[in-house]
Design an enzyme around this catalytic site. Structure first.
Site, PDB file in Angstrom:
ATOM      1  N   SER A  87       0.843  -1.195   0.000  1.00  0.00           N
ATOM      2  CA  SER A  87       0.000   0.000   0.000  1.00  0.00           C
ATOM      3  C   SER A  87       0.878   1.244   0.000  1.00  0.00           C
ATOM      4  CB  SER A  87      -0.955  -0.029   1.196  1.00  0.00           C
ATOM      5  OG  SER A  87      -1.972   0.930   1.046  1.00  0.00           O
ATOM      6  N   ASN A  88       0.336   2.383   0.367  1.00  0.00           N
ATOM      7  CA  ASN A  88       1.101   3.629   0.360  1.00  0.00           C
ATOM      8  C   ASN A  88       0.593   4.556   1.463  1.00  0.00           C
ATOM      9  OD1 ASN A  88      -1.058   5.448  -0.728  1.00  0.00           O
ATOM     10  ND2 ASN A  88      -0.985   3.928  -2.351  1.00  0.00           N
ATOM     11  N   ARG A  89       1.196   5.728   1.573  1.00  0.00           N
ATOM     12  CA  ARG A  89       0.976   6.597   2.738  1.00  0.00           C
ATOM     13  C   ARG A  89      -0.231   7.521   2.650  1.00  0.00           C
ATOM     14  NH1 ARG A  89       5.149   6.714   6.297  1.00  0.00           N
ATOM     15  NH2 ARG A  89       7.147   5.895   5.592  1.00  0.00           N
ATOM     16  N   ALA A 128      -4.563   7.552  -4.103  1.00  0.00           N
ATOM     17  CA  ALA A 128      -3.197   7.120  -4.386  1.00  0.00           C
ATOM     18  C   ALA A 128      -3.285   5.639  -4.775  1.00  0.00           C
ATOM     19  CB  ALA A 128      -2.310   7.319  -3.171  1.00  0.00           C
TER      20      ALA A 128
END
Ligand code: CTP
Ligand code: CA
Length: 226
Positions: free
Chosen positions: A33-35, A100
């Site tokens: 995943s991402n921030r 995102a």
């Protein structure tokens, strides 16, 4: 010229927003995943409801309350987000891609928890996810399409490249990995670009930034189709 006395500058418009990260599972307990916190997308959904739009929010996993008055569609993976967004955009006037989206997903999702000692468990094979915002911009009829770009370098060139290659009407770019603004922050600053113009939205809380961006979108749409 755009806002009536109640400030309903998006009255009568169907607007779709995507927000948050996507999660790409590797096995039953792990994911890539991402921030992204989802704060900008949720702020846009709230501000668009307040401006009179009919709002669908397609959201990846975030820790935020559902915006009152918007239809919330919760998804996890990029493929699920792709399906939900394209479905919601079929009769939409505006799409804002604030999510995102993970660029890649695992080629194979293991049915069992991957073990340390397992051969091959040290290599994860990935494949590319579809580009949601570009696919929305290819729809006929095409909604007004706004992308985001979070960059750590060469912001203007990357943003303008994405505006053209994805056939967007507008792109809102921001620096990440700097002192203030970006993913987890309550505040952000945006450099907004369209074909023949640009505008800098100064560092502000995401709620007021959302209103400024939506007003700019309404202005640009009006300019194109007066
Ligand atoms: N985006 C999308 N679907 C993807 C990847 C990105 O809809 N699979 C959208 C994002 O929601 C954003 C815009 O495209 O509105 C730009 O995302 P970004 O990650 O900056 O662009 P990429 O084309 O993925 O390029 P890169 O990550 O290499 O910078
Ligand atoms: Ca990307």
């Amino acid at each position: 010229v755009l806002a009536d006395s109640a400030g309903n500058y998006l009255a009568g418009l169907k607007l779709v927003v995507s927000a948050g990260p996507t999660r790409e599972p590797l096995d039953p307990v792990r994911f890539i995943s991402n921030r992204s916190s989802g704060k900008m997308g949720y702020a846009l959904a709230r501000a668009a409801v307040a401006a009179g739009a009919d709002v669908t929010l397609v959201s990846g996993p975030v820790q935020l309350p559902a915006p009152a008055g918007a239809e919330l569609v919760e998804v996890e993976t990029a493929l699920q987000m792709h399906d939900a967004v394209l479905k919601a955009c079929r009769n939409a006037d505006v799409y804002i891609g604030a999510a995102a989206v993970a660029d890649y997903r695992a080629k194979q999702i293991a049915a069992h928890k991957l073990k340390k000692a397992e051969t091959g468990a040290d290599v994860i094979q990935l494949e590319k996810n579809p580009d949601i915002v570009a696919d929305v911009a290819a729809l006929q009829p095409k909604p007004w399409v706004v992308g985001f770009a979070a960059e750590t370098e060469d912001l203007e060139n990357y943003a303008l490249g994405k505006l053209r290659s994805k056939n967007l009407d507008m792109i809102a770019a921001n620096w990440v990995g700097r002192a203030e603004g970006g993913f987890d922050s309550e505040r952000n600053a945006l450099q907004v670009f369209w074909r023949d113009g640009r505008k800098a939205l100064e560092m502000a809380d995401k709620t007021s930034l959302a209103v400024q961006l939506l007003q700019l979108i309404a202005e640009r749409m009006h300019e194109k189709n007066p």
